[in-house]
Enzyme design. Structure first.
Site, short mmCIF file in Angstrom:
data_model
loop_
_atom_site.label_atom_id
_atom_site.label_comp_id
_atom_site.label_asym_id
_atom_site.label_seq_id
_atom_site.Cartn_x
_atom_site.Cartn_y
_atom_site.Cartn_z
N THR A 156 40.60 22.80 16.21
CA THR A 156 39.73 23.40 17.22
C THR A 156 38.54 24.10 16.57
O THR A 156 37.40 23.97 17.03
CB THR A 156 40.53 24.42 18.07
OG1 THR A 156 41.53 23.72 18.80
CG2 THR A 156 39.62 25.17 19.03
N HIS A 198 36.22 21.45 15.43
CA HIS A 198 35.67 20.63 16.52
C HIS A 198 34.61 21.37 17.31
O HIS A 198 33.60 20.78 17.72
CB HIS A 198 36.81 20.19 17.44
CG HIS A 198 36.52 18.95 18.21
ND1 HIS A 198 36.23 17.74 17.60
CD2 HIS A 198 36.47 18.72 19.54
CE1 HIS A 198 36.02 16.83 18.53
NE2 HIS A 198 36.16 17.39 19.71
#
Length: 392
Positions: free
Chosen positions: A67, A70
């Site tokens: 995460t 990203h």
């Protein structure tokens, strides 16, 4: 203090309708629909102030999650590619552990000097989901590193109820604080796998065969947990060479490359060659590649077999449900790692040596060098102000 600080422009895409909560709090439910020109860097930030019900932690170790990587990536229009819950500007990092250096006046069960790991799903305790004990589905969820300042910093402040002592892990490793904090930083991804495998999916009877799709950190945790839970034959499905080796290191008996097979039937046949006609008792889908994984599962399900969906996927997945119905099999959705005694159970496994998630560590970087750590895409990278700086 030094911290990895992420900023972005609030620019909802044309046609995206903000919810009332998004309007009132500035938090995005779907970050890739709102946040534009996102960027992060290590800067000086004010040291956080400890509230009455909070503890102040000197962060000892923090893990880089997919995460975290990203959300910094941008699409062709400059929008963040992270599609989840988020608010900026913010100090990121939601997998972390450290030493308590201050406690609020209302905190009774923790003290200065305690080593703790921090849950990343900060449930309210009052919404309908929480009142049902479904903390990971909290309707007023907060997440350190995503909706308020997290652990990529020298210090972090969190509510005491989300902290779990690491004393037992430290004792097992002979009083080694850094080992306890490194393992503490990896309780979160391990807990995500634990929640899916055991809480949501119901686990296996010892002797069942298990397939884990994807050998990212969640998949590696699933492999480690299934090994200690009594899987007879443990198969990982992974194509990236570095991840293949990590899967073996964490306990996979076999690692199959999905690209070696022309059809789902061929891949399923390879799995059945290993398990025999009994098939697979539990599939852990940790890849989020559901368009490709479900057709394989359908061909090698054991009677009463279980599928646990842990990996997040994008788009619609067509599933021929017949084989699940015919085999009295199940599909369970899973998200998060809070509540249900998950953190204490993972801590107990670590503190007994049943699992050692340091096997998946592929890098240790000083906070100042975090951007170098973000480039590594296999295994788990840890960040700490205690690690040496890179030589440049």
């Amino acid at each position: 203090m030094r911290a990895f600080y992420v900023e972005a422009e609030h620019a909802p895409k044309p046609g995206y309708v903000l919810s009332e909560r998004e309007k009132s709090t500035g938090r995005a439910l779907r970050g890739n629909q709102i946040w534009k020109n996102i960027r992060g860097s290590v800067v000086d930030r004010p040291e956080p102030v400890c509230g009455d019900n909070q503890v102040k932690i000197k962060v000892g170790a923090a893990g880089i999650c997919g995460t975290d990587q990203h959300l910094l990536k941008k699409d062709a229009d400059g929008y963040s590619m992270y599609d989840g819950h988020s608010k900026y500007p913010i100090i990121t990092g939601h997998e972390f552990a450290g030493e308590i250096v201050e406690v609020g006046k209302n905190v009774k069960k923790l003290k200065v000097g305690d080593l703790v790991s921090v849950e990343s799903m900060h449930w309210c305790g009052e919404c309908d989901a929480c009142r049902r004990g479904m903390f990971n589905q909290c309707k007023d969820l907060e997440e350190p590193g995503l909706t308020y300042d997290g652990g990529f910093a020298e210090y972090a402040v969190v509510h005491a109820k989300y902290c779990y002592p690491l004393n037992a892990i430290m004792d097992y490793y002979g009083g080694d604080k850094m080992t306890a904090m490194e393992l503490g930083a990896m309780i979160e991804p391990t807990g995500v796998a634990y929640n899916g495998l055991f809480v949501r999916g119901g686990g296996i009877r010892p002797g069942g065969h298990v397939v884990v799709f994807g050998a990212g950190p969640i998949g590696l945790a699933a492999i480690s947990l299934m090994r200690t839970a009594g899987a007879a034959k443990l198969i990982a499905i992974e194509s990236i060479p570095e991840r293949v080796e990590l899967a073996k290191k964490c306990g996979a008996d076999y690692v199959l490359n999905p690209f070696d097979y022309k059809t789902p039937e061929d891949e399923a046949a390879a799995i059945l060659d290993i398990t025999g006609p009994a098939g697979v008792s539990l599939f852990a889908e940790c890849a989020g590649a559901t368009k490709f994984t479900y057709p394989v599962m359908a061909k090698c399900l054991a009677i009463g077999g279980k599928t646990v969906q842990i990996g997040h996927t994008v788009g619609i997945t067509p599933v021929d449900i017949f084989n699940w119905q015919w085999n009295a099999a199940s599909i369970s959705g899973s998200n998060g790692q809070s509540g249900q005694g998950i953190y204490p159970d993972v801590i107990a496994l670590m503190a007994s040596g049943r699992i050692d998630m340091r096997k998946m560590v592929t890098g240790r970087f000083n906070l100042e060098d975090i951007e170098e750590g973000m480039k590594i895409t296999a295994g788990k990278v840890l960040i700490s102000t205690a690690y040496p700086r890179l030589q440049k």
